[in-house]
Design an enzyme around this catalytic site. Structure first.
Site, PDB file in Angstrom:
ATOM      1  N   HIS A  31       0.832  -1.201   0.000  1.00 44.24           N
ATOM      2  CA  HIS A  31       0.000   0.000   0.000  1.00 44.24           C
ATOM      3  C   HIS A  31       0.868   1.253   0.000  1.00 44.24           C
ATOM      4  O   HIS A  31       0.633   2.195  -0.757  1.00 44.24           O
ATOM      5  CB  HIS A  31      -0.920  -0.029   1.216  1.00 44.24           C
ATOM      6  CG  HIS A  31      -1.914   1.072   1.237  1.00 44.24           C
ATOM      7  ND1 HIS A  31      -1.746   2.194   1.999  1.00 44.24           N
ATOM      8  CD2 HIS A  31      -3.082   1.226   0.578  1.00 44.24           C
ATOM      9  CE1 HIS A  31      -2.781   2.989   1.811  1.00 44.24           C
ATOM     10  NE2 HIS A  31      -3.603   2.428   0.958  1.00 44.24           N
ATOM     11  N   ASP A  76      -5.777   0.084  -2.196  1.00 42.87           N
ATOM     12  CA  ASP A  76      -6.494   0.074  -0.921  1.00 42.87           C
ATOM     13  C   ASP A  76      -7.210  -1.255  -0.699  1.00 42.87           C
ATOM     14  O   ASP A  76      -7.238  -1.780   0.413  1.00 42.87           O
ATOM     15  CB  ASP A  76      -7.503   1.216  -0.864  1.00 42.87           C
ATOM     16  CG  ASP A  76      -6.859   2.560  -0.563  1.00 42.87           C
ATOM     17  OD1 ASP A  76      -5.649   2.602  -0.293  1.00 42.87           O
ATOM     18  OD2 ASP A  76      -7.584   3.572  -0.601  1.00 42.87           O
TER      19      ASP A  76
END
EC number: 3.1.1.4
Length: 98
Positions: free
Chosen positions: A30, A65
């Site tokens: 991420h 995400d």
């Protein structure tokens, strides 16, 4: 945005052990994807996150995400409150690079 489906990501994961924040395991991919928050379309159905149609960049950020949220969800059973705000000085080994 999608991280909210697991727990409120900021207080629970931002400084959690050696696994989140810069250099963490679940958060590593991420962190490499992008360094700022953005808004994008998504939905949650039967516990599955689906990224909606948007610009190419919005879709890529949503996918980053989604992958991070699913990684955190898989790790929920091993979450320990004692690792919140864990000092970096106690982490061993080099951090990976993107």
């Amino acid at each position: 945005h999608l991280l909210q489906f697991n727990k409120n990501a900021i207080p629970f994961y931002a400084f959690y052990g050696c696994y989140c924040g810069w250099g963490g395991r679940c958060c590593f991919v991420h962190d490499c994807c992008y360094g700022k928050w953005d808004i994008y379309p998504y939905s949650l159905k039967s516990g599955y996150i689906t990224c909606g149609k948007g610009t190419w960049c919005e879709e890529q950020i949503c996918e980053c995400d989604r992958v991070a949220a699913e990684c955190l969800r898989r790790s929920l059973s091993t979450y320990k409150y004692g690792y919140m705000f864990y000092p970096d000085s106690r982490c061993r080994g080099p951090s990976e690079t993107c």
